[in-house]
Motif scaffolding. Structure first.
Motif, PDB file in Angstrom:
ATOM      1  N   TYR A 162       0.831  -1.210   0.000  1.00 19.28           N
ATOM      2  CA  TYR A 162       0.000   0.000   0.000  1.00 19.28           C
ATOM      3  C   TYR A 162       0.865   1.259   0.000  1.00 19.28           C
ATOM      4  CZ  TYR A 162      -4.566  -2.271   0.581  1.00 19.28           C
ATOM      5  OH  TYR A 162      -5.725  -2.990   0.385  1.00 19.28           O
ATOM      6  N   ASP A 374       6.828   2.747  -4.287  1.00 21.52           N
ATOM      7  CA  ASP A 374       5.394   2.720  -4.574  1.00 21.52           C
ATOM      8  C   ASP A 374       4.843   4.051  -5.083  1.00 21.52           C
ATOM      9  OD1 ASP A 374       3.237   0.651  -4.293  1.00 21.52           O
ATOM     10  OD2 ASP A 374       2.259   2.232  -3.146  1.00 21.52           O
ATOM     11  N   THR A 375       5.584   4.709  -5.979  1.00 20.32           N
ATOM     12  CA  THR A 375       5.018   5.898  -6.632  1.00 20.32           C
ATOM     13  C   THR A 375       4.184   5.393  -7.804  1.00 20.32           C
ATOM     14  OG1 THR A 375       7.114   6.044  -7.828  1.00 20.32           O
ATOM     15  CG2 THR A 375       6.811   7.563  -5.995  1.00 20.32           C
ATOM     16  N   ASP A 376       2.927   5.042  -7.516  1.00 22.74           N
ATOM     17  CA  ASP A 376       2.172   4.341  -8.559  1.00 22.74           C
ATOM     18  C   ASP A 376       0.790   4.907  -8.861  1.00 22.74           C
ATOM     19  OD1 ASP A 376       1.206   3.483  -6.115  1.00 22.74           O
ATOM     20  OD2 ASP A 376       1.058   1.368  -6.660  1.00 22.74           O
ATOM     21  N   VAL A 377      -0.079   5.074  -7.829  1.00 23.58           N
ATOM     22  CA  VAL A 377      -1.482   5.375  -8.139  1.00 23.58           C
ATOM     23  C   VAL A 377      -1.607   6.718  -8.868  1.00 23.58           C
ATOM     24  CG1 VAL A 377      -3.797   5.750  -7.203  1.00 23.58           C
ATOM     25  CG2 VAL A 377      -2.280   4.068  -6.149  1.00 23.58           C
ATOM     26  N   ASP A 429      -2.513   7.973  -3.559  1.00 25.34           N
ATOM     27  CA  ASP A 429      -1.176   7.407  -3.780  1.00 25.34           C
ATOM     28  C   ASP A 429      -0.319   7.626  -2.531  1.00 25.34           C
ATOM     29  OD1 ASP A 429       1.066   6.229  -5.139  1.00 25.34           O
ATOM     30  OD2 ASP A 429       1.920   8.238  -5.122  1.00 25.34           O
ATOM     31  N   THR A 430       0.082   6.534  -1.905  1.00 24.66           N
ATOM     32  CA  THR A 430       1.030   6.587  -0.788  1.00 24.66           C
ATOM     33  C   THR A 430       2.408   6.225  -1.315  1.00 24.66           C
ATOM     34  OG1 THR A 430      -0.679   5.894   0.747  1.00 24.66           O
ATOM     35  CG2 THR A 430       1.595   5.597   1.468  1.00 24.66           C
ATOM     36  N   SER A 431       3.428   6.929  -0.852  1.00 26.55           N
ATOM     37  CA  SER A 431       4.795   6.582  -1.244  1.00 26.55           C
ATOM     38  C   SER A 431       5.759   6.994  -0.135  1.00 26.55           C
ATOM     39  CB  SER A 431       5.178   7.272  -2.559  1.00 26.55           C
ATOM     40  OG  SER A 431       5.110   8.674  -2.426  1.00 26.55           O
TER      41      SER A 431
HETATM   42 CA   LIG Z   1       1.600   4.320  -3.992  1.00 27.96          CA
END
Ligand SMILES: [Ca+2]
Ligand SMILES: [Ca+2]
Ligand SMILES: [Ca+2]
Ligand SMILES: [Ca+2]
Length: 452
Positions: A162, A374-377, A429-431
């Motif tokens: 996440y 997790d730089t994704d959403v 987006d969580t990172s």
């Molecule tokens: Ca993310």
């Protein structure tokens, strides 16, 4: 003649046997020495990686020891396995150094020739840590306001993928997370020497926006009405929390002369926000004891440690500091930096500017590492800039549950500057971003290196 010849032959045989013994002995010795040399090289590599892994956990001594033993084991030297002894400990006199000793022995091939059954090898490594680069955390928008993005931390039981790789204790499948930092995140709240002359008071109030993990509008309240995301832990064999909403502890420490040693830090106040705390939702709150008087503790960097002890959810929050009886002024002289790692969450889609902080002129010619998890959403672009350099550097996005590192070679004629990252991403987006320098700058933060 015959006798003589026999003697010659006998002498030749003796010489041959002696020669063979010498040759075999030399070969055995060379073999044993060669093997010892290889063993030593492997051990030195293991000790070096263990010291580098351990030193990055300082000033948390027990975490440093477990990281060092873990890395020694990953490199083939598990403490207590056969003759292997791995000892990891803080340097006795220099607080930002960490030492790892490895000893092991191997059976000799031709022990009688060199008179020893075992070859005992000992190596040592010393690594030095000068902290990660401090990351300026005004990225939530204007300092003291809540923009598109806020700081955010998952509970220890949350999904690894996440986006908060450092807070979650387990990977999604329930196995231990090697990235986990049990010490949580540290932030430095800097109260400048001229704080009184700017603000006319010696009191600084440290405030946290929404320290709880609770949404008054309901667990699934719309973004904008909440900055917390209430989540379940993964199922299957994954360990479960007592409550899916987090318990978060905020600990405020006084400035001191030993910034690389947290063990001697003086605790000023501590506040715990359990899963049912609701009155602080979407409010700036100063916990008991978080109004500090510089006459008591001095100016300098106050450390705020934040860690979650339960829950699987995402606690969004923000931080600010300033005079107690005035509207918040971002120009009050205070500054807040994240120590090496910044966890963040988007509460809307948009573009944020992440202030990566000032990097000193001594970094000229060095390589800056910026690692993102997790730089994704809805993530579209990352671009790095420095206010004293004209070029910009594109960053690479990392996918779901993965790290991706950007390397920036700082020009040889660099004169120092303030670095920013512009990051465009989507709602929720969580990172996590971390940053450090490769190479040594004496007296400056941001490097880890072997010194012995
Ligand atoms: Ca993310
Ligand atoms: Ca200290
Ligand atoms: Ca809340
Ligand atoms: Ca919160």
């Amino acid at each position: 003649m015959l006798k003589h010849a026999n003697n010659n032959r006998g002498q030749s045989l003796v010489l041959y046997v002696i020669s063979l013994t010498v040759i075999l002995g030399t070969m055995a010795l060379a073999f044993d020495l060669g093997r010892g040399f290889l063993l030593r090289a492997r051990m030195q590599h293991a000790a070096d990686s263990a010291a580098l892994a351990g030193v990055r956990e300082l000033p948390y001594y027990s975490l440093a020891a477990s990281a060092a033993l873990d890395y020694a084991a990953r490199n083939g030297f598990t403490d207590g396995d056969g003759s292997i002894v791995v000892t990891a400990y803080p340097h006795p006199t220099i607080s930002n150094r960490y030492v790892v000793d490895v000893t092991a022995s191997s059976a000799n091939f031709l022990a009688p020739v060199i008179g020893s059954n075992f070859l005992s090898v000992s190596v040592s490594a010393v690594a030095e840590f000068n902290a990660y680069l401090p990351i300026d955390i005004t990225g939530g928008g204007e300092y003291g306001a809540n923009g598109v993005m806020t700081l955010s931390m998952f509970g220890p039981y949350g999904y690894y993928s996440y986006g908060d790789a450092l807070s979650t204790r387990w990977l999604n499948d329930g196995t231990p997370n090697p990235d986990h930092k049990p010490g949580g995140y540290d932030f430095m709240i800097e109260i400048p020497d001229n704080y009184y002359s700017i603000n006319g008071t010696t009191i600084a109030k440290v405030e946290i926006f929404d320290p709880d993990t609770w949404n008054n509008g309901g667990d699934n309240a719309a973004p904008g009405l909440r900055i917390d995301e209430i989540r379940n832990a993964p199922g299957g064999s994954h360990p479960q929390p007592i409550n899916r909403r987090n318990t978060t502890i905020y600990s405020l420490y006084a400035p001191d002369d030993t910034p690389n040693d947290y063990t001697d830090d003086v605790l000023i106040a501590e506040a715990t926000y359990g899963p049912d705390v609701s009155w602080t939702d979407m409010k700036w709150v100063s916990p008991d004891g978080f109004e500090i008087n510089i006459n008591d503790y001095g100016t300098g960097k106050y450390r705020l440690n934040i860690r979650a002890t339960d829950g699987a959810s995402e606690n969004g929050f923000n931080l600010r500091a300033g005079p107690p009886d005035a509207a918040f002024d971002p120009d009050n002289g205070t500054k807040i930096t994240a120590v090496g790692a910044i966890p963040m969450n988007f509460n809307d889609s948009g573009v944020v500017t992440i202030n990566l902080g000032h990097v000193a002129p001594e970094a000229a010619g060095l390589v800056m590492h910026i690692n993102k998890f997790d730089t994704d959403v809805g993530a579209k672009t990352i671009d790095y800039h420095c206010d004293t350099l004209s070029q910009s550097w594109p960053g690479v996005l990392s996918g779901n549950g993965t790290w991706k590192e950007d390397l920036i070679e700082i020009p040889a004629d660099y004169a120092g500057g303030n670095w920013t990252a512009t990051y465009e991403a989507g709602l929720q987006d969580t990172s996590v971003w971390t940053m450090w320098l490769e190479g040594a700058i004496e007296g400056q933060p941001g490097f880890v290196r072997l010194v012995e």
